[in-house]
Design a protein around this motif. Structure first.
Motif: not given
Length: 119
Positions: A42-50
């Motif tokens: 699971d990611p610790i952060a996510s945004a529009s590009l990555a």
């Protein structure tokens, strides 16, 4: 306004672990678990590009943050950029007060650079 804008964080896309593995293998030649120890599913952060995953370096054990681009983004961004530019140029011709073409002029050379995570 903080309440309204906080939804921008909540609505960021999150790629599946399978897609993350595909992108890492395409970009680095191997699956994340072969390249790193303790690669987080699971990611610790996510945004529009990555999105960002934690891992440990196999050689040193050092904790790492691994930025993984969302699958298909490089391919679809070219078409998206073309479509946005076409709509903006048409709007500029139809409406005298519409003068946002400069945004396309800035985005066109910069977006490919933003999507190149190796440089």
């Amino acid at each position: 306004y903080l309440t309204r804008l906080s939804s921008l964080f909540d609505d960021a896309p999150v790629s599946s672990y399978e897609d993350v593995c595909t992108v890492v293998k395409e970009d680095l030649g191997s699956c994340p678990h072969e390249l790193f120890d303790d690669f987080s599913r699971d990611p610790i952060a996510s945004a529009s590009l990555a999105q960002v995953h934690t891992a440990r370096c196999k050689e040193t054990g050092r904790k790492l943050a691994i930025k993984v681009q969302h699958k298909g983004l490089r391919e679809t961004s070219k078409g998206d950029l073309f479509a946005v530019t076409a709509v903006v140029r048409i709007a500029e011709k139809l409406f005298d007060e519409f003068n946002l073409g400069w945004i396309c002029d800035e985005m066109t050379p910069q977006l490919p650079k933003e999507l190149d995570f190796t440089n």
